[in-house]
Design an enzyme around this catalytic site. Structure first.
Site, mmCIF file in Angstrom:
data_model
loop_
_atom_site.group_PDB
_atom_site.id
_atom_site.type_symbol
_atom_site.label_atom_id
_atom_site.label_comp_id
_atom_site.label_asym_id
_atom_site.label_seq_id
_atom_site.Cartn_x
_atom_site.Cartn_y
_atom_site.Cartn_z
ATOM 1 N N TYR A 1 0.854 -1.200 0.000
ATOM 2 C CA TYR A 1 0.000 0.000 0.000
ATOM 3 C C TYR A 1 0.888 1.247 0.000
ATOM 4 O O TYR A 1 0.673 2.195 -0.754
ATOM 5 C CB TYR A 1 -0.889 -0.040 1.244
ATOM 6 N N PRO B 1 -2.319 12.648 5.206
ATOM 7 C CA PRO B 1 -2.949 12.600 6.526
ATOM 8 C C PRO B 1 -2.345 11.492 7.393
ATOM 9 O O PRO B 1 -1.800 10.523 6.879
ATOM 10 C CB PRO B 1 -4.420 12.288 6.224
#
Ligand code: NAP
Ligand code: GFB
Length: 301
Positions: A125, A152
């Site tokens: 990922y 984030p």
């Protein structure tokens, strides 16, 4: 021509964004090049907020490493290429603080993204996300487009994925504590409870994303963080309080702790928005618990 489209518009972040046309996997499978290009040719948006992704917590990343790589690299590559082909001026894409190297000097700053291997629990990922930064910069250089990315920390809030196996820690623990109260069982927390995380409320991320769409144009990404670390154990105790659970909280050390911490530096963000009011974690957890209890039947889980 639509002003702005939001991919991932039904997700935790996308559903909190107050602008644009919200799209989900029901509108288009962004892994498929042809249907992605034809959707972009239909909308011909000026701006894109690209929040769609194959997302999951520690468990989801560890259980589906191949899919997390393929789904994310395909979606991201297609969205940026389709955007450039139909003349999109600005794209805001999402990385995550888990993309940073596992072994790097803390705190994490935007310049350290590519300085080493990510954590073993989520490297597929993480690398797929790093390539969003690479593709955005390459397109900026060759095509002069203004494609940026934001980073984030762990996000939480209403409309999250409350899956017990594949969700992130806050929604998974809210779901488990809710069931432990209902079924009068122990509330089981994975690992030691010692790992530290920085959490940011979904609606804060949405406001910062809307700001970045209009105001942030630097080549380097920007970290969205409160820079406040809290332990998983403290988060679990807060959830016990807001669920009103009176039973036993136990730690399952058969389960992984994952990365111990990923402290980030938010000074770039504060240099732009020195007075930004972040939602305090206890207030955010209370709102997330109340949303889950009120929407249990329709919540993703
Ligand atoms: P989420 O709640 O899991 O939502 C994912 C969204 O992507 C949904 O709207 C989903 O549509 C859409 N989607 C998934 N696969 C798709 C496909 N093949 N084609 C089209 N759409 C697809 O995600 P989130 O937590 O809001 O995350 C938003 C962004 O922030 C992501 O880029 C994520 O990587 C990043 N991020 C998240 C966190 C976090 O802690 N959650 C932290 C840092 C960064 P359906 O509803 O139709 O499935
Ligand atoms: O949110 P989380 O799954 O992701 O886990 P990461 C955070 C921490 O919570 C770990 C502990 O230390 C877990 O051991 N934890 C305790 C639990 N109980 C639970 C539980 O019931 N469920 C879960 N999920 N955790 C993710 C990356 O890492 O961060 C993703 O894998 C993504 O790719 C996300 O970037 C933001 O913070 O460890």
């Amino acid at each position: 021509m639509k002003q702005t489209i939001v991919t991932g518009g039904t997700g935790l972040v996308g559903s909190a964004i107050n602008t644009g046309v919200k799209l989900s996997s029901k509108d288009v499978d962004l892994r498929d090049w042809k249907s992605t290009l034809s959707l972009f040719e239909d909308y011909k948006p000026k701006n894109v907020i690209h929040s769609a992704a194959r997302v999951g917590g520690l468990g989801g990343n560890m259980n589906y490493k191949g899919e997390f790589y393929y789904d994310n690299i395909m979606m991201n590559t297609n969205v940026l290429e389709a955007s450039r082909r139909v003349g999109v001026k600005k794209v805001v894409s999402f990385l995550s603080t888990c993309v940073f190297p596992d072994d790097v000097e803390y705190p994490l700053t935007e310049k350290k993204i590519h300085l080493g291997e990510p954590h073993s629990s989520n490297y597929p990922y993480a690398y797929a996300k790093r390539m969003l930064d690479i593709q955005s910069r390459a397109y900026k250089e060759q095509y002069g487009v203004n494609y940026i990315s934001v980073i984030p920390t762990n996000i939480y809030g209403p409309k999250d994925n409350f899956s017990i196996d594949n969700g992130h820690v806050i929604p998974s623990l809210i779901h488990k504590c809710y069931l432990a109260k209902k079924l009068n069982t122990d509330f089981v927390v994975w690992g030691s409870g010692k790992p530290l995380r920085e959490f940011i409320y979904s609606e804060d991320v949405a406001r910062l994303t809307e700001w970045a769409l209009e105001n942030y144009n630097e080549e380097e990404p920007i970290i969205f963080s409160t820079s406040d670390e809290i332990s998983v154990g403290n988060v679990a105790e807060m959830i016990v309080y807001y669920i009103g659970f009176k039973g036993k909280l136990v730690f399952d050390d058969e389960k992984p702790d994952g990365q111990f911490r990923k402290p980030s530096d938010n000074s770039r963000l504060l240099s732009y928005l020195p007075d930004f009011k972040f939602t305090p974690i206890d207030e955010g957890i209370e709102k997330s618990v109340n949303w889950f209890v009120e929407n249990y039947e329709r919540a993703r889980k």
